[in-house]
Enzyme design. Structure first.
Site, PDB file in Angstrom:
ATOM      1  N   SER A 189       0.832  -1.207   0.000  1.00 54.12           N
ATOM      2  CA  SER A 189       0.000   0.000   0.000  1.00 54.12           C
ATOM      3  C   SER A 189       0.872   1.265   0.000  1.00 54.12           C
ATOM      4  O   SER A 189       1.694   1.427  -0.900  1.00 54.12           O
ATOM      5  CB  SER A 189      -0.952  -0.066   1.193  1.00 54.12           C
ATOM      6  N   ASP A 343     -10.083  -3.184  -5.523  1.00 54.22           N
ATOM      7  CA  ASP A 343      -9.177  -2.252  -4.855  1.00 54.22           C
ATOM      8  C   ASP A 343      -9.086  -0.985  -5.702  1.00 54.22           C
ATOM      9  O   ASP A 343      -8.821  -1.061  -6.904  1.00 54.22           O
ATOM     10  CB  ASP A 343      -7.790  -2.928  -4.731  1.00 54.22           C
ATOM     11  N   HIS A 373      -8.219  -4.655  -0.982  1.00 60.90           N
ATOM     12  CA  HIS A 373      -7.044  -3.963  -0.473  1.00 60.90           C
ATOM     13  C   HIS A 373      -6.678  -4.436   0.940  1.00 60.90           C
ATOM     14  O   HIS A 373      -7.547  -4.532   1.800  1.00 60.90           O
ATOM     15  CB  HIS A 373      -7.275  -2.450  -0.466  1.00 60.90           C
TER      16      HIS A 373
END
Ligand SMILES: *[C@@H]1O[C@H](CO)[C@@H](O)[C@H](O)[C@H]1NC(C)=O
Length: 399
Positions: A189, A343, A373
């Site tokens: 991320s 995501d 995610h």
């Protein structure tokens, strides 16, 4: 109606309101995700109320709750764990206990959390680092970095870069018994964003002689220009990272001034003078057909120059690695990219895969159908275990 009935009714409405998350059919174990979303949206609402009342910044409240997940550096029979600092940046180091004749591989890991949250000490990252050290018989450095809203770009980037440079010193590697030819970087991320950014920076750094063998980017955030990609359109409401939260993270990386967030949300934040950058994130040419299905590309819209003047970070390649040109990308090491179907950041990752391949870089792209995610570090999801296994196998074969 008695008081108890009313209370019950309220609790019922409250539960239904938060508990109802419209999820796509092919998400495995949807109840786990719903349960998790219930908890995180409740915390998020508490944080919003706290912010509206002027008690605490939204991110600081989230961080307060997150910090309960931190664990101390505890060694076990498999790995020695210690907290230390690399160039004044706090890091957590994992060294396998078994004897090793040869030098070990090294992995430099960067946690996620939208540049605002998280820590190497967070339970899920601690577990991942232990497993990585054990499976690969590698020394794992899990770095921290200063976080927004207290610190903004480029502090996060610089902390990570300084810690990485420290690790890549000959004497430091020797001290940890790490093979200078087998060092990789990885992050998820916002950590994937930082991993991609520092890996680019390292290529041209004359001070660093030892280079990385691989980079691994786990559902990374890679661009700030276009907040209307197909993945942002399709997944704008999907937990745990709806578009509103992603935009908030992005804007907090650069400033606490909410005007950037507002402009970003409606995709009117890039000034016309920066139009030439859009070619680097043009999903119409960079996404494979199956990810463009049903979407119509419209030319970018523009915003006031003032935002970009005040918060120039959002147009900086160190914040948005997709803005690097092909001459830079060409020299990147072997790359592994994980993207997830559900995501908002999916297309950031896919476009980077296309751009790297076009530049001649070898890339393994692992796209997770039914993935969302954060899937790899949310504890207890079967799909997360599978993804983690694939990731560790790839590292094991390629690092
Ligand atoms: C994006 O790519 C399409 C072709 O796929 C092209 O028509 C369009 O002009 C490009 N836009 C920008 C801003 O580069």
């Amino acid at each position: 109606m008695g008081r108890k009935t009313i209370l019950l009714l309220l609790v019922g409405i409250f539960t239904a309101y938060y508990g109802y998350t419209p999820l796509p059919d092919n998400i495995e174990e949807p109840w786990k995700l719903i349960g998790m979303t219930f908890i995180s949206s409740t915390i998020s609402n508490v944080a919003l109320v706290g912010e509206v009342l002027g008690i605490n910044h939204f991110m600081n409240t989230l961080m307060f709750f997150k910090s309960f997940q931190d664990v101390p550096p505890t060694s076990d029979e498999i790995v020695t764990v210690m907290d230390t600092t690399f160039s004044n940046v706090p890091v957590r180091v994992y060294v396998p206990k078994r004897k090793s004749e040869a030098l070990r591989r090294g992995l430099f890991y960067i946690h996620g959390g939208g540049w605002c949250l998280g820590s190497a000490a967070q339970y899920s990252y601690d577990v991942l680092s232990r497993r990585t050290a054990d499976r690969l018989d590698a020394v794992v450095i899990s770095t921290n970095y200063r976080l927004a809203p207290k610190y903004h770009f480029p502090n996060q980037f610089e902390d990570v870069y300084n810690a990485l440079k420290w690790f890549l010193r000959k004497d430091i590697l020797k001290g940890y018994g790490v093979d200078p030819k087998r060092i990789g970087i990885s992050g998820d991320s916002a950590g994937g964003n930082l991993a991609a950014a520092v890996t680019q920076q390292l290529i041209d750094d004359p001070d660093v002689k030892i280079k990385l063998k691989i980079q691994s980017l786990i559902y990374p955030a890679l661009q700030t220009l276009d907040m209307d990609l197909p993945s942002l359109r399709e997944n704008s409401q999907i937990p745990p990272l709806p578009k509103s939260l992603m935009v908030r993270f992005w804007s907090e990386y650069f400033t606490t001034d909410r005007s950037l967030e507002k402009a970003m949300f409606v995709n009117q934040h890039v000034p016309v003078e920066s139009s030439h950058l859009f070619k680097f994130v043009n999903w119409s040419s960079l996404l494979p057909e199956n990810f463009k299905k049903g979407h119509i590309y419209s030319s970018p819209t523009h915003g006031p120059s003032e935002l970009a003047r005040k918060y120039s970070g959002f147009l900086d390649v160190r914040a948005a690695p997709l803005l690097a040109d092909d001459n830079k990308l060409r020299n990147l090491p072997l790359t592994y990219v994980i993207t997830c179907q559900y995501d908002v950041l999916r297309d950031d990752g896919i476009m980077y895969v296309t751009r790297l391949r076009n530049a001649g870089v070898r890339v393994t792209h692992n796209h997770i159908e039914g993935g969302f995610h954060g899937v790899m570090t949310f504890p207890g999801f079967k799909i997360g275990h599978r993804v983690e296994n694939q990731y560790l196998s790839w590292l094991s074969e390629n690092l």
